[in-house]
Design a protein around this motif. Structure first.
Motif, PDB file in Angstrom:
ATOM      1  N   UNK A  74       0.825  -1.200   0.000  1.00  0.00           N
ATOM      2  CA  UNK A  74       0.000   0.000   0.000  1.00  0.00           C
ATOM      3  C   UNK A  74       0.861   1.252   0.000  1.00  0.00           C
ATOM      4  N   UNK A  75       0.469   2.219  -0.845  1.00  0.00           N
ATOM      5  CA  UNK A  75       1.204   3.481  -0.892  1.00  0.00           C
ATOM      6  C   UNK A  75       0.376   4.554  -1.563  1.00  0.00           C
ATOM      7  N   UNK A  76       0.755   5.806  -1.342  1.00  0.00           N
ATOM      8  CA  UNK A  76       0.049   6.906  -1.994  1.00  0.00           C
ATOM      9  C   UNK A  76       0.407   6.967  -3.465  1.00  0.00           C
ATOM     10  N   UNK A  77      -0.425   7.642  -4.222  1.00  0.00           N
ATOM     11  CA  UNK A  77      -0.208   7.687  -5.666  1.00  0.00           C
ATOM     12  C   UNK A  77       1.156   8.299  -6.000  1.00  0.00           C
ATOM     13  N   UNK A  78       1.580   9.297  -5.202  1.00  0.00           N
ATOM     14  CA  UNK A  78       2.882   9.926  -5.485  1.00  0.00           C
ATOM     15  C   UNK A  78       4.039   8.981  -5.162  1.00  0.00           C
ATOM     16  N   UNK A  79       3.851   8.146  -4.138  1.00  0.00           N
ATOM     17  CA  UNK A  79       4.888   7.162  -3.821  1.00  0.00           C
ATOM     18  C   UNK A  79       5.054   6.165  -4.967  1.00  0.00           C
ATOM     19  N   UNK A  80       3.934   5.764  -5.517  1.00  0.00           N
ATOM     20  CA  UNK A  80       3.994   4.804  -6.624  1.00  0.00           C
ATOM     21  C   UNK A  80       4.659   5.434  -7.845  1.00  0.00           C
ATOM     22  N   UNK A  81       4.308   6.696  -8.110  1.00  0.00           N
ATOM     23  CA  UNK A  81       4.900   7.359  -9.271  1.00  0.00           C
ATOM     24  C   UNK A  81       6.400   7.576  -9.071  1.00  0.00           C
ATOM     25  N   UNK A  82       6.792   7.832  -7.811  1.00  0.00           N
ATOM     26  CA  UNK A  82       8.206   8.076  -7.515  1.00  0.00           C
ATOM     27  C   UNK A  82       9.046   6.803  -7.633  1.00  0.00           C
ATOM     28  N   UNK A  83       8.375   5.666  -7.719  1.00  0.00           N
ATOM     29  CA  UNK A  83       9.091   4.382  -7.863  1.00  0.00           C
ATOM     30  C   UNK A  83       9.975   4.379  -9.098  1.00  0.00           C
ATOM     31  N   UNK A  84       9.544   5.117 -10.099  1.00  0.00           N
ATOM     32  CA  UNK A  84      10.282   5.114 -11.355  1.00  0.00           C
ATOM     33  C   UNK A  84      11.539   5.976 -11.307  1.00  0.00           C
ATOM     34  N   UNK A  85      11.692   6.750 -10.247  1.00  0.00           N
ATOM     35  CA  UNK A  85      12.868   7.621 -10.178  1.00  0.00           C
ATOM     36  C   UNK A  85      14.122   6.850  -9.787  1.00  0.00           C
ATOM     37  N   UNK A  86      15.253   7.554  -9.840  1.00  0.00           N
ATOM     38  CA  UNK A  86      16.542   6.879  -9.683  1.00  0.00           C
ATOM     39  C   UNK A  86      16.730   6.182  -8.332  1.00  0.00           C
ATOM     40  N   UNK A  87      16.408   6.874  -7.244  1.00  0.00           N
ATOM     41  CA  UNK A  87      16.590   6.236  -5.943  1.00  0.00           C
ATOM     42  C   UNK A  87      15.275   6.251  -5.182  1.00  0.00           C
ATOM     43  N   UNK A  88      14.367   5.382  -5.564  1.00  0.00           N
ATOM     44  CA  UNK A  88      13.047   5.419  -4.938  1.00  0.00           C
ATOM     45  C   UNK A  88      13.117   5.004  -3.477  1.00  0.00           C
ATOM     46  N   UNK A  89      12.245   5.598  -2.686  1.00  0.00           N
ATOM     47  CA  UNK A  89      12.173   5.272  -1.270  1.00  0.00           C
ATOM     48  C   UNK A  89      11.087   4.221  -1.059  1.00  0.00           C
TER      49      UNK A  89
END
Ligand code: SAM
Lengths: 199, 250
Positions: free
Chosen positions: A77-92
């Motif tokens: 489970x995660x917020x929509x922004x967390x999911x979108x940030x997955x694609x970035x270089x160093x996702x949290x």
């Protein structure tokens, strides 16, 4: 009457499915991590969307759908922004919450974070379907439709019915077939008669 | 297909591979070819979305046993086979041996095997024990079945308790204006097109009529309840050109 289903989530599920399978079949390390996961169902909850996406993992094949009979083996489970940030270089990945088989969930999320998904490509290939569907659905009065939209509907119905016609043998196809069989058996009779004459 | 065997293994049954079968295959080779081209050409084709929604709403999961009745060339079977995985099973059943054969060849070509069985079965007398399947589907097939009540009873019988039936079929267009366009199209344009494309106006006319003769949404729902289903509901798709009916056995 209608049931609670969203066409958009179905299209998104399809895009996600295409992306995951593509990643898995490109011979990259990240894809291999997905391949190594056991047969299972993982729910992806994207807040604030009400319904999760379910990823069905089966022998090197992932299917994604928005409904599931029973419960998933693991859930992320995660917020929509967390999911979108997955694609970035160093996702949290710490911002996500895991439940069920957490080891499985974490392995899946790591693999997901590592693959590059070309959303545009996958969504673009699906928008045609969606537009076709939406136009049919959104019609209130065909008289008020612009000429182009009317053509679109006609085209859609035409294509569907053509498809349907090709899939069902028509009366005449059946007649032709029966005729062929009859001709064939007559030929066989004639052949048999000639063979008999040879004896 | 190998020609040096006198019979061919066909899932649950053995069928003789004689000249007739070859002839049938000839007829349906052309059908199957067109079918695939149709799928490719129809990048905006809604039938895929109708089917996709059916698959999505099924809630199918690894390990499930699925019956794709009137499965034809196996669109739904293919999708379900991927979802149920090795631990599950999908049966593609159709009354028409040639359709099943073409479907089987197509799926095997696409690498779908191991968890799919093929069966030549009439929907009115299913060759499966009671309580066998988690999910049964019949897509664009019920319209062709003579005794629909009997078919629904059979589908109920072979479902496991908790199982679901999904019927995807042409239905009654709900919006009056759209219905007018649809009628005009089916009774005027379609038969003319049929004449040009296949020199077969009558069959196309027949198709349009058979779609109209199929029970409407509420009637079919009631038929499902009468056949024993404990719950039934439906969803209209594309203005009711098709409807997805779902029934549950408790
Ligand atoms: C239009 S095709 C649909 C094929 C497939 N379900 C799809 O949606 O692509 C209809 C199929 O119903 C089958 N069918 C017709 N009557 C049947 C019956 N009584 N029992 C089983 N199958 C039947 C036909 O052989 C044909 O393959």
């Amino acid at each position: 009457m209608s049931a609670d289903f969203s066409r958009v989530s179905i299209v998104l599920a399809q895009a996600l499915e295409a992306a995951l399978n593509q990643a898995m079949h490109l011979d990259l390390e990240e894809g291999q991590a997905l391949k190594a996961l056991p047969t299972s169902v993982i729910a992806l909850q994207i807040d604030p969307l009400k319904t999760p996406f379910y990823c069905l993992l089966n022998e090197q094949q992932i299917s994604v759908q928005s409904h599931l009979n029973g419960s998933a083996d693991a859930s992320i489970q995660g917020g929509i922004s967390d999911w979108l940030a997955l694609g970035q270089d160093h996702p949290n990945v710490d911002v996500f919450e895991f439940s069920g088989d957490t080891d499985l969930a974490q392995r899946f999320l790591k693999a997901l974070a590592a693959i590059e998904i070309d959303w545009e490509e996958h969504l673009a290939s699906l928008t045609g379907d969606l537009i076709a569907f939406k136009i049919g659905h959104g019609v209130r009065s065909y008289l008020g439709l612009k000429r182009r939209q009317r053509d679109y509907i006609e085209q859609t119905i035409k294509e569907y019915l053509q498809f349907e016609i090709e899939a069902v043998p028509t009366k005449s196809q059946v007649q032709h077939f029966n005729q062929d069989v009859q001709e064939l058996s007559q030929q066989l009779d004639a052949l048999e008669a000639r063979i008999n004459q040879l004896n | 297909m190998s020609n040096n065997k006198s019979t061919i293994d066909f899932g649950f049954s053995e069928v003789p591979l004689d000249e007739k079968v070859k002839r049938v295959k000839g007829v349906f080779d052309s059908v199957a070819g067109n079918y695939d081209i149709m799928n490719d050409v129809m990048s905006m084709g809604v039938h895929r979305i109708w089917k996709r929604q059916t698959i999505d709403l099924s809630g199918v999961r690894p390990g499930h046993k699925v019956l794709d009745l009137a499965g034809g060339t196996g669109d739904l079977t293919k999708a379900f086979a991927k979802r149920v995985g090795k631990t599950g099973q999908v049966v593609l059943a159709d009354i028409n041996e040639s359709m099943v054969r073409v479907g089987r060849d197509r799926l095997i070509n696409e690498g779908i095997s191991g968890n799919v069985d093929y069966s030549i079965t009439n929907a009115e007398a299913l060759a499966f024990p009671d309580n066998t399947f988690d999910l049964c589907t019949i897509a664009f097939g019920l319209r062709n079945v003579t005794n629909k009540d009997k078919a629904l009873e059979e589908l109920y019988r072979v479902l496991k308790p908790g199982g679901q039936l999904m019927i995807l079929e042409f239905s009654k267009v709900t919006n009056p204006a759209f219905a007018k366009l649809y009628d005009f199209y089916s009774f005027n344009i379609l038969p003319k097109m049929g004449k040009v494309i296949a020199d077969d106006e009558a069959s196309y006319q027949y198709l349009a009529e058979s779609i109209r003769m199929h029970p409407d949404q509420e009637t079919l729902k009631q038929m499902m309840l009468n056949a024993g289903f404990d719950k039934a509901e439906y969803i209209n798709m594309t203005q009711g050109i098709v409807a997805l009916h779902r029934g549950w056995k408790y």
